[in-house]
Design an enzyme around this catalytic site. Structure first.
Site, short mmCIF file in Angstrom:
data_model
loop_
_atom_site.label_atom_id
_atom_site.label_comp_id
_atom_site.label_asym_id
_atom_site.label_seq_id
_atom_site.Cartn_x
_atom_site.Cartn_y
_atom_site.Cartn_z
N ASP A 236 0.83 -1.21 0.00
CA ASP A 236 0.00 0.00 0.00
C ASP A 236 0.86 1.26 0.00
O ASP A 236 0.58 2.22 0.70
CB ASP A 236 -0.95 0.01 1.21
CG ASP A 236 -2.00 1.11 1.10
OD1 ASP A 236 -2.32 1.52 -0.02
OD2 ASP A 236 -2.48 1.58 2.15
N TYR A 237 1.90 1.25 -0.81
CA TYR A 237 2.77 2.43 -0.91
C TYR A 237 2.30 3.35 -2.05
O TYR A 237 3.06 3.73 -2.94
CB TYR A 237 4.22 2.00 -1.12
CG TYR A 237 4.93 1.57 0.15
CD1 TYR A 237 4.53 2.07 1.38
CD2 TYR A 237 5.98 0.66 0.12
CE1 TYR A 237 5.17 1.68 2.55
CE2 TYR A 237 6.63 0.27 1.29
CZ TYR A 237 6.22 0.78 2.50
OH TYR A 237 6.86 0.41 3.66
#
Length: 677
Positions: free
Chosen positions: A356-357
């Site tokens: 989830d970057y």
């Protein structure tokens, strides 16, 4: 690292009767091996773009910004820079509050309404200060006194449809280049809502623009035609450039494996008619995944005719077995032709993103000189604490960006395929040390009777890109999912060639659970922590902050910092803790800093203004050396970008103090404005 070059016209659709278009892929560009032919052409880093694809520049270097603050980041270049010099590093200590305004639109979550999270940038345009609220209203204020000029109420549904709170980041403003006399809506304010409605109102009086869509309201959700699991929430104001209103949207984190694909729409400012649409997901992949949306602000170089999209990760966020083929435009900065929506270039910053970057802030555009060469540059801040710098015309490295080996999985995760490498910038240096486990804060460990040490022993960490696992307590998520650098992004002073960025040190831990094991858990989800289903994937997940039983961070401070970077050398000029952590009425020493949400503004007077900190203070720092020069306490954490503007010969600094429960349970409805006596 490959630059993705110009895409064929099928990437963006100009036929408004057709659904949103999808992009092609580059074999191997997502870090996975693939022999499938791609519709995009893989180009070596530094290669020139195909002839005819790059718009010819009209004005390079960037035109110096005017003394206005008419977009979310101040200007379309996202510099958050004001050329005003009335307030300086020498006199800012005399700054006084000259007016404040309370909207009344707040909730602490104790009643029928969800908590409010208010991150709006005050917009100064048309000799007016425009404010969007988390109850989806617009208030137009006199910039010098705070007196109300007009208000508009969308009467939107006040439900947390996609977010854990009622969120708003403000409004967008447009005005006609050649206004028609005595005609309404030659200047327009736009407000989005969580239920996917976009309102357009006359900037002079707040009346709906009847010629825009359906009587002044556009239902963006009409284009939500693949994996329609939730509305396309319009929490971030659109990006306004020329005759285009560029709309991204926010979704529901960590809920579904199959979700709406992250289409971006370009709209006509006065009619609301769709001009073009763009999606980062290949058409054949989109139905079994989703998102890769743009939920934050975008930046624009109007001279080059390019809009720069910070694109998020595909769904689900922590398992990628449903999307093992390359998706090169996901978790990237992608430059589109503003007029057509075609891809001109793209750089992927995380291959096969399972952390989830998201790329969560608008890239900052700047003209710099490196080794004697003038470069129209772009700096992309990231959740990872990396600052990638490329030529904004081509995506070519300014300082080398290297593909380096990263850890593979432990064999526990079904269907997963890992990228063997990830991009690492050589300059500027990482803002966080992601190479080793964060040091334990001895005080928190002592208070927790070794609780932190036991947690550290049960978490895997082989560096930042350690893949999620089902084993033990899971993995360290460091930097965390909210991001080392948040959506406030980077400010830039074009005089001293200095970039300014605030960032947080937060340690979380993530664990995957088989579907059967996940269903046995009864714990709910909170504000970016707790249990989340990733429905449709083989694994649910949990995400938690690494705290002891008393809520103290287990990791060693500082918890937040602000830094200045010399953009001629790529070196850090100075860095210092920012703010103070505060809980239960106690303030920790400022040497420990604070987790921050919201970004800085910088002025030609040599001053950096920022709120962002947990202690609900707004501050001024010296651009030259980072010394704190001034502060004031406001109603709640000012988790928004400040605005700097001039009105009737006086320089003002405006903050919105709205709070965010990720920092602490303190909300506000305060607009507070400062000036010299």
């Amino acid at each position: 690292m490959a630059v993705v070059a110009a895409a064929p016209p099928t990437l963006a659709q100009n036929d408004t009767d057709n659904p949103a278009a999808t992009s092609g892929n580059v074999p191997g560009a997502d870090g996975n091996k693939s022999s499938a032919p791609g519709r995009l052409e893989g180009v070596q880093a530094g290669a020139q773009q195909p002839s005819g694809r790059l718009p010819q520049p009209k004005s390079i270097p960037l035109v110096p910004p005017h003394a206005v603050w008419n977009t979310f980041h101040g200007q379309l270049n996202a510099q958050k820079y004001s050329p005003l010099t009335q307030i300086t590093a020498d006199n800012v200590q005399s700054l006084k509050k000259v007016w404040e305004f309370h909207t009344g639109d707040l909730s602490d979550g104790s009643g029928k309404l969800p908590t409010t999270v208010w991150s709006a940038t005050p917009i100064f345009a048309n000799d007016t200060l425009y404010i969007g609220t988390p109850f989806y209203r617009v208030v137009a204020l006199d910039p010098g006194t705070g007196k109300v000029k007009w208000t508009f109420d969308s009467k939107s549904t006040l439900e947390a449809l996609t977010q854990p709170a009622l969120k708003n980041r403000g409004i967008a403003y447009w005005e006609a280049a050649n206004p028609v006399a005595n005609q309404p809506c030659q200047k327009i304010v736009y407000l989005g809502t969580m239920d996917a409605q976009l309102f357009a109102m006359d900037a002079d009086n707040g009346k709906l623009c009847q010629e825009f869509a359906n009587g002044g309201v556009l239902n963006v959700n009409q284009w939500n035609d693949v994996n329609d699991k939730y509305p396309l929430s319009l929490l971030q104001p659109p990006t306004v450039a020329g005759n285009h209103i560029i709309v991204g949207w926010a979704g529901k984190d960590w809920a579904y494996a199959e979700a709406p694909p992250g289409t971006v729409f370009s709209l006509d400012p006065q009619s609301g008619k769709r001009q073009w649409s763009f999606s980062a997901l290949p058409a054949e992949v989109a139905p079994r995944t989703g998102t890769a949306n743009v939920w934050t602000a975008m930046s624009v170089d109007e001279g080059l005719g390019l809009i720069y999209l910070p694109i998020s990760s595909p769904s689900p966020n922590y398992w990628g077995g449903n999307r093992t083929q390359p998706i090169p435009l996901a978790t990237s900065t992608t430059a589109l032709n503003l007029e057509t929506g075609e891809v001109v270039w793209s750089r992927q910053w995380v291959h096969h993103d399972i952390w989830d970057y998201d790329i969560n802030s608008a890239p900052t555009l700047m003209d710099i000189t490196v080794d004697g060469k003038q470069i129209p540059a772009l700096m992309q801040a990231t959740k990872m604490g990396f600052l990638f710098v490329v030529d904004r015309r081509t995506g070519k490295d300014v300082w080398p960006i290297e593909e380096r080996p990263v850890p593979g999985g432990d064999g526990s995760i079904e269907g997963e395929v890992y990228s063997p490498t990830q991009p690492f910038p050589t300059k500027p240096p990482p803002l966080l040390d992601q190479s080793k486990k964060p040091a334990i804060w001895g005080v928190a460990d002592l208070v927790g009777l070794g609780e932190c040490s036991r947690l550290w022993d049960n978490l895997q960490y082989q560096g930042m890109y350690t893949p999620p696992t089902t084993k033990n307590e899971g993995i360290f998520a460091y930097p965390d999912s909210a991001g080392g650098v948040q959506w406030g992004g980077v400010a830039y002073d074009p005089q001293s060639k200095t970039a300014i960025v605030n960032f947080s040190h937060v340690v979380q831990y993530i664990k995957l659970y088989s579907r059967k094991e996940y269903e046995q858990h009864t714990g709910g989800s909170g504000n970016e922590q707790g249990f989340y289903p990733q429905e449709g994937a083989p694994y649910g997940m949990s995400l938690d902050n690494a705290l002891n039983w008393l809520g103290m961070p287990c990791w060693k401070p500082p918890f937040g910092e602000i830094a200045a970077i010399d953009m001629s050398t790529g070196n850090i000029k100075w860095r210092r803790p920012l703010g103070a952590s505060q809980k239960w009425g106690f303030y920790m020493p400022e040497s420990m800093g604070s987790v921050t949400i919201g970004g800085p503004a910088v002025t030609a007077g040599g001053v950096i203004f920022i709120g962002a900190s947990m202690d609900a203070k707004v501050r001024a720092y010296s651009l030259a050396d980072g010394k704190e020069l001034w502060s004031d306490i406001v109603e709640a954490p000012a988790v928004s970008n400040p605005a700097v503007y001039e009105y009737k010969g006086r320089e003002y600094v405006a903050f919105i103090a709205g709070g965010n429960t990720i920092l602490k349970d303190q909300v506000g409805d305060q607009v507070v404005v400062y000036a010299l006596p």
